[in-house]
Design a protein around this motif. Structure first.
Motif, PDB file in Angstrom:
ATOM      1  N   ALA A   1       0.826  -1.207   0.000  1.00  9.14           N
ATOM      2  CA  ALA A   1       0.000   0.000   0.000  1.00  9.14           C
ATOM      3  C   ALA A   1       0.860   1.257   0.000  1.00  9.14           C
ATOM      4  O   ALA A   1       0.602   2.196  -0.757  1.00  9.14           O
ATOM      5  N   THR A   2       1.890   1.272   0.826  1.00 10.75           N
ATOM      6  CA  THR A   2       2.769   2.442   0.905  1.00 10.75           C
ATOM      7  C   THR A   2       3.447   2.683  -0.438  1.00 10.75           C
ATOM      8  O   THR A   2       3.560   3.831  -0.901  1.00 10.75           O
ATOM      9  N   LYS A   3       3.899   1.613  -1.076  1.00 13.99           N
ATOM     10  CA  LYS A   3       4.553   1.753  -2.379  1.00 13.99           C
ATOM     11  C   LYS A   3       3.589   2.296  -3.429  1.00 13.99           C
ATOM     12  O   LYS A   3       3.951   3.192  -4.209  1.00 13.99           O
ATOM     13  N   THR A   4       2.366   1.790  -3.441  1.00 13.08           N
ATOM     14  CA  THR A   4       1.379   2.248  -4.418  1.00 13.08           C
ATOM     15  C   THR A   4       1.063   3.722  -4.212  1.00 13.08           C
ATOM     16  O   THR A   4       1.027   4.508  -5.166  1.00 13.08           O
ATOM     17  N   LEU A   5       0.840   4.129  -2.970  1.00 13.35           N
ATOM     18  CA  LEU A   5       0.554   5.527  -2.675  1.00 13.35           C
ATOM     19  C   LEU A   5       1.730   6.425  -3.055  1.00 13.35           C
ATOM     20  O   LEU A   5       1.542   7.516  -3.605  1.00 13.35           O
ATOM     21  N   PHE A   6       2.929   5.961  -2.775  1.00 14.37           N
ATOM     22  CA  PHE A   6       4.144   6.704  -3.126  1.00 14.37           C
ATOM     23  C   PHE A   6       4.224   6.920  -4.635  1.00 14.37           C
ATOM     24  O   PHE A   6       4.437   8.047  -5.115  1.00 14.37           O
ATOM     25  N   LEU A   7       4.046   5.862  -5.395  1.00 11.57           N
ATOM     26  CA  LEU A   7       4.174   5.949  -6.853  1.00 11.57           C
ATOM     27  C   LEU A   7       3.065   6.808  -7.460  1.00 11.57           C
ATOM     28  O   LEU A   7       3.309   7.545  -8.424  1.00 11.57           O
ATOM     29  N   ILE A   8       1.851   6.731  -6.924  1.00 11.40           N
ATOM     30  CA  ILE A   8       0.762   7.554  -7.444  1.00 11.40           C
ATOM     31  C   ILE A   8       1.073   9.030  -7.222  1.00 11.40           C
ATOM     32  O   ILE A   8       0.890   9.861  -8.126  1.00 11.40           O
ATOM     33  N   ASN A   9       1.556   9.380  -6.027  1.00 10.03           N
ATOM     34  CA  ASN A   9       1.885  10.778  -5.750  1.00 10.03           C
ATOM     35  C   ASN A   9       2.969  11.296  -6.688  1.00 10.03           C
ATOM     36  O   ASN A   9       2.870  12.413  -7.210  1.00 10.03           O
ATOM     37  N   VAL A  10       4.006  10.494  -6.909  1.00 11.80           N
ATOM     38  CA  VAL A  10       5.095  10.907  -7.797  1.00 11.80           C
ATOM     39  C   VAL A  10       4.593  11.026  -9.235  1.00 11.80           C
ATOM     40  O   VAL A  10       4.919  11.989  -9.949  1.00 11.80           O
ATOM     41  N   ALA A  11       3.787  10.065  -9.675  1.00  9.36           N
ATOM     42  CA  ALA A  11       3.265  10.089 -11.044  1.00  9.36           C
ATOM     43  C   ALA A  11       2.387  11.319 -11.272  1.00  9.36           C
ATOM     44  O   ALA A  11       2.488  11.978 -12.324  1.00  9.36           O
ATOM     45  N   VAL A  12       1.537  11.643 -10.307  1.00  6.29           N
ATOM     46  CA  VAL A  12       0.672  12.819 -10.455  1.00  6.29           C
ATOM     47  C   VAL A  12       1.496  14.095 -10.477  1.00  6.29           C
ATOM     48  O   VAL A  12       1.182  15.039 -11.215  1.00  6.29           O
ATOM     49  N   PHE A  13       2.581  14.139  -9.707  1.00  9.71           N
ATOM     50  CA  PHE A  13       3.457  15.318  -9.724  1.00  9.71           C
ATOM     51  C   PHE A  13       4.069  15.507 -11.112  1.00  9.71           C
ATOM     52  O   PHE A  13       4.119  16.632 -11.634  1.00  9.71           O
ATOM     53  N   VAL A  14       4.524  14.416 -11.708  1.00  2.00           N
ATOM     54  CA  VAL A  14       5.112  14.494 -13.052  1.00  2.00           C
ATOM     55  C   VAL A  14       4.058  14.934 -14.065  1.00  2.00           C
ATOM     56  O   VAL A  14       4.306  15.780 -14.937  1.00  2.00           O
TER      57      VAL A  14
END
Length: 291
Positions: A15-28
């Motif tokens: 879950a932590t990894k998924t949330l992390f990647l979503i936040n980074v992807a949305v920033f990009v």
């Protein structure tokens, strides 16, 4: 040296990894949207215009604006430090919370922490007269994770700006700092550089309540006991209350029956009132149906 078959590995629980990647992807994606905004006017202001939370915004789109309570938790300002600070918090505290909550529980804590953060922001904005101001970022959700982690492992050692301290001290300092600036803002109308401390405090409150009330746990806790999730807990409590009411009603019927039978034994059937006779007939009919 053979590197065939090797893949990049992010050392975080699911879950932590998924949330992390979503936040980074949305920033990009937000950066790309800003770069393309000169060509596509609809992208002016970046994704924050569409995904950010505000009180007027939740009434837009025939109710679809309510989704911004969720979407704002994944979009950050263009300042990379806004994202970096929240992702460090997610990286550190997310695994600690997920170890107790499980994958689904960690998602719930993150999303409900951000939701209560939005509620706190609305209340503060209403008091300060800036209801139309937008809110973006995962800070409320990350405060929920931080406080929950501090409740789970209060004496875990953490280093903050080269200072070593127990985790509960760090969480207490952050919450106290936020409360101080929130009070200053309410008293003077002067904000803290655009930082939504009310959202932080809302998320922190949710994190504390989730731990105290045992919310969101979807697998065995540290004691090895299977614990239901939030809604399953509410449903279980409702069923238990229903069973208790039925048991009380059954006990009262038995007591009434015993009293009537004692009366019949002492003074005969003729002494019964019409209501007592109807009660005996009902009991007799129920027992007959139960054969």
């Amino acid at each position: 040296m053979n590197h065939e078959g090797r893949r990049f590995y992010l050392p975080l629980p699911p879950a932590t990894k998924t949330l992390f990647l979503i936040n980074v992807a949305v920033f990009v994606l937000n950066l790309l949207a800003l770069l393309l905004s000169q060509l596509v006017p609809a992208l002016e202001g970046g994704l924050g215009r569409w995904l950010g939370f505000s009180w007027p915004g939740i009434f837009a789109g025939f109710g679809l604006g309510l989704l911004r309570v969720v979407t704002y938790q994944f979009v950050h300002s263009i300042d990379p430090m806004h994202l970096v600070g929240n992702m460090i918090s997610l990286w550190v505290f997310g695994p600690m919370a997920e170890a107790r909550l499980g994958r689904l529980g960690a998602y719930r804590l993150y999303l409900w922490g951000g939701t209560l953060g939005a509620v706190g922001f609305v209340l503060s904005a209403a008091a300060g007269g800036y209801l139309s101001a937008p809110l973006v970022g995962a800070s409320g959700a990350c405060y929920a994770l931080m406080v929950y982690a501090a409740c789970v492992q209060p004496n875990a050692t953490i280093v903050f700006f080269l200072v070593q301290m127990p985790l509960w001290v760090l969480a207490a300092l952050f919450c106290a700092f936020g409360a101080y600036w929130q009070l200053i803002e309410l008293a003077t109308g002067i904000g803290a550089g655009g930082v939504a401390h009310s959202a932080h405090l809302g998320g922190a409150l949710l994190g504390w309540l989730a731990f105290r009330r045992g919310w969101f746990v979807d697998h065995a806790d540290f004691g090895g006991r299977e614990r239901p999730g939030f809604f399953a807990t509410l449903a279980g409590r409702w069923r238990a209350a229903q069973a208790a009411r039925q048991q009380r009603a059954s006990d009262e019927r038995e007591q009434s029956l015993d009293a009537i039978l004692a009366k019949v034994k002492a003074t005969g059937l003729g002494s019964l009132t019409p209501a007592e006779r109807r009660f005996l007939e009902q009991i007799s009919a129920q027992k007959g149906q139960g054969r």
